[in-house]
Design a protein around this motif. Structure first.
Motif, PDB file in Angstrom:
ATOM      1  N   VAL A  42      -4.776   4.971   5.441  1.00 51.25           N
ATOM      2  CA  VAL A  42      -5.612   3.491   5.117  1.00 51.25           C
ATOM      3  C   VAL A  42      -6.239   2.599   5.952  1.00 51.25           C
ATOM      4  CG1 VAL A  42      -4.669   1.307   4.211  1.00 51.25           C
ATOM      5  CG2 VAL A  42      -2.745   3.389   3.429  1.00 51.25           C
ATOM      6  N   ILE A 101      -8.477   4.622   0.261  1.00 51.77           N
ATOM      7  CA  ILE A 101      -6.266   4.950  -0.423  1.00 51.77           C
ATOM      8  C   ILE A 101      -6.998   6.495  -1.872  1.00 51.77           C
ATOM      9  CG2 ILE A 101      -4.984   3.675  -2.255  1.00 51.77           C
ATOM     10  CD1 ILE A 101      -5.501   1.491   0.038  1.00 51.77           C
ATOM     11  N   TYR A 107       1.119  -1.392  -0.305  1.00 49.61           N
ATOM     12  CA  TYR A 107      -0.202  -0.038   0.105  1.00 49.61           C
ATOM     13  C   TYR A 107       0.747   1.373  -0.026  1.00 49.61           C
ATOM     14  CZ  TYR A 107      -3.983  -2.877   0.957  1.00 49.61           C
ATOM     15  OH  TYR A 107      -5.190  -3.826   0.427  1.00 49.61           O
ATOM     16  N   ILE A 109      -6.212  -4.046   6.984  1.00 48.50           N
ATOM     17  CA  ILE A 109      -5.386  -3.173   6.370  1.00 48.50           C
ATOM     18  C   ILE A 109      -5.146  -2.401   7.069  1.00 48.50           C
ATOM     19  CG2 ILE A 109      -4.623  -2.063   3.880  1.00 48.50           C
ATOM     20  CD1 ILE A 109      -7.976  -2.726   3.053  1.00 48.50           C
ATOM     21  N   SER A 115      -1.129  -0.738   7.439  1.00 49.43           N
ATOM     22  CA  SER A 115      -0.162  -0.055   6.795  1.00 49.43           C
ATOM     23  C   SER A 115       0.667   0.573   7.482  1.00 49.43           C
ATOM     24  CB  SER A 115      -1.202   1.728   6.477  1.00 49.43           C
ATOM     25  OG  SER A 115      -0.500   2.800   6.855  1.00 49.43           O
TER      26      SER A 115
END
Lengths: 326, 267
Positions: free
Chosen positions: B212, B129, B68, B216, B218
């Motif tokens: 983010v 994002i 990412y 998820i 980051s």
């Protein structure tokens, strides 16, 4: 003199101004000039007399927005350059009228090889493949005395004199009818100057190109040119064949210029200097621009602008004092 | 050289992360929470950098997070470089009123603190994002614009520009083929620095949970998760922190290296 051939370039009564926030500078004040086919013309004058402005006007490349053609006309092969569209102009630049610049250290783009730079000029004006253009660049480099194998080298790998040769190669790439050389040897040392002049002489005879040689070096003019124009305060004040003008300088300014050259033989005397400073373009003297520095000047010189008058075949002068009796 | 190799390793690691990771970086496994790093005692099968407070493998999260981070940084840098360079080149080459308009707009943008603007926009648009990329582009194109404009102005007045005009080149040719290659060196340096900056800013925003979004991973939100455990379980913060540092450094070194390689004056 090729008096029988036609006129290639004609500048009539050209006025050019540079406008800045602080002042208006009158760079050219009624410049008139004629270049014939395959003639080589020297344009001499002091710094600030308008030599480079003349060259840039011919290509319609005056720095924008400051520089402006106020009045007058520039006729190339019967067409007015001032009235041309930018497409027509681009077609002429480099193709018909080409220019060599003063400083070879800055007139080449440092990020391209010399081959690429010459190739760009060729491909701009001619539909040829990259390979053909490369071969032409190679030939051109050979013509100006650089090994063709060096087309993949960058400008910084060349010396000043060689870079000027590259500049010349790019200038003559399309075999222009008129080549303007703006002090091409000023930034070079004397021996290299001689080589470059020799090269230009050779090319001139080979290609039959008209040449406008801008310089303040009278030696170069007598070496390379057939006729000479002396510019002062944005006007041509004396014009004629090199033999006639240098042999019998008539305008007091030309006289002074030639008097300022040291002679190798003859008696060693103090060099003659022209008193005063060159006419300021922001404040051009009334009448004859040279009158504040002229020993012969009188009331009329202060009031009226002298017209250029022929005093003999191929010799013209703009001075009341010298042309009065004629 | 060091920069290029490290950056390449980082890019390859994140590209091939699905092959490398052995644990699901998102599912919790509370029985394995807060395990200390095993390093390579069990090869790739162990919890190389330990596990976090929800029992997720930190190494796996690190690799997935890098995808990412790098994706966001690459998109932001290329988009803002594109916008900034074009506007800057136009501004520097044409000058006059165009230049004044573009530059005043740049100055308005510069007057607003980047991070504050980013926080405000993310709060309004909502954190995802795509919005994150937009926000970062808005805040970073100005630098490219200013840099390009100033360099173009310098190069525009060098004699070769006049020379190529005198030899028949058109405006656009001069702008993009003659002047632009002369300013790319500085652009490349800026791009590499901005790459590092973007990764950092993205991490900051994710740290503030405006970037983010969990689950998820980051690097930013991993550091945020770990800060409560900093004294007792420092690996939760160290792993993403060190990864962040190495990545930013690598791209800065890469920029320096590229500058030396691309310098036409180098023989």
């Amino acid at each position: 003199m090729n008096t029988d051939t036609g006129t290639l370039l004609e500048i009539n009564d050209l006025f050019v101004q540079y406008k800045t926030e602080r002042a208006i500078s009158n760079a050219l004040n009624g410049l008139t000039m004629r270049i014939k086919k395959s003639e080589s013309m020297g344009l001499v004058g002091e710094t600030g007399a308008g030599k480079t402005t003349t060259a840039l006007s011919i290509l319609n490349l005056l720095p924008k927005p400051a520089g402006k053609i106020v009045s007058g006309e520039i006729i190339y092969n019967g067409n007015s350059i001032i009235d041309m569209s930018s497409n027509q102009l681009r077609d002429i630049r480099g193709n018909k009228i080409s220019m060599i610049f003063q400083n070879p250290l800055t007139s080449l783009n440092p990020v391209f090889t010399v081959g690429e730079q010459i190739r760009m000029v060729i491909q701009k004006h001619k539909k040829v493949s990259k390979r053909e253009a490369d071969n032409m660049s190679k030939e051109l480099l050979e013509i100006v005395g650089i090994s063709g194998g060096r087309i993949h080298d960058y400008p910084n790998q060349f010396s000043g004199g060689m870079r000027q040769r590259v500049g010349i190669a790019a200038g003559i790439a399309l075999n222009p009818e008129l080549l303007i050389a703006d002090e091409p040897t000023t930034a070079l040392d004397v021996t290299i100057q001689a080589q470059i002049l020799e090269l230009m002489k050779k090319l001139k005879t080979q290609y039959d190109t008209s040449l406008l040689m801008i310089t303040h070096n009278l030696g170069i003019v007598s070496e390379l040119c057939e006729s000479v124009s002396v510019i002062y305060g944005g006007r041509i004040i004396e014009y004629g064949s090199v033999r006639s003008v240098f042999g019998d300088p008539t305008h007091p300014y030309t006289n002074g210029l030639l008097g300022a050259i040291p002679l190798l033989d003859g008696k060693k005397d103090r060099l003659h200097a022209i008193p005063g400073d060159i006419a300021s373009a922001t404040n051009v003297p009334s009448g004859c621009a040279f009158h504040p520095r002229c020993e012969l000047a009188d009331e009329r010189c202060r009031m009226e602008i002298p017209q250029i008058v022929g005093i003999k075949e191929n010799h013209f002068v703009a001075c009341f004092k010298k042309t009065e009796g004629l | 050289m060091v920069g290029a190799v490290t950056a390449l390793i980082i890019i390859l690691l994140s590209l091939f992360s699905p092959v490398i990771v052995k644990y699901n970086p998102i599912t919790n496994s509370l029985r394995e929470r807060l395990l200390p790093p095993e390093y390579f005692a069990r090869g790739l099968n162990g919890h190389i950098f330990g596990t976090d407070d929800l029992g997720r493998d930190i190494f796996s999260r690190l690799l997935l997070g890098s995808r990412y981070s790098l994706f966001i940084a690459a998109s932001v840098v290329s988009l803002s470089a594109l916008i900034g360079t074009i506007l800057g080149a136009i501004s520097g080459y044409f000058g006059g009123i165009v230049d004044i308009l573009i530059m005043r707009f740049c100055e308005i943008m510069m007057a607003i603190p980047n991070l504050v603007l980013a926080i405000a926009v993310m709060a309004i648009l909502g954190p995802n994002i795509f919005n994150l990329i937009i926000v970062l582009v808005i805040t970073s194109w100005v630098q490219y614009c200013k840099l390009t404009r100033n360099n173009v102005m310098v190069v525009r007045n060098v004699e070769f520009v006049k020379a190529s005009q005198a030899l028949g080149a058109s405006k656009w040719h001069i702008m993009f083929s003659q002047i632009f290659p002369n300013v790319t060196t500085q652009l490349i340096i800026l791009i590499s620095q901005q790459f590092g900056w973007t990764i950092l800013t993205e991490a900051s925003l994710s740290f503030l949970s405006l970037g983010v979004q969990p689950p998820i991973p980051s690097w930013g939100n991993m550091i945020a998760d770990g800060r409560n455990y900093l004294i007792t379980h420092p690996w939760m913060v160290f792993a993403p922190g060190i990864a962040l540092m190495i990545t930013v450094l690598a791209f800065n070194f890469l920029g320096d290296g590229l500058r030396d390689v691309l310098d036409p004056k180098r023989i």
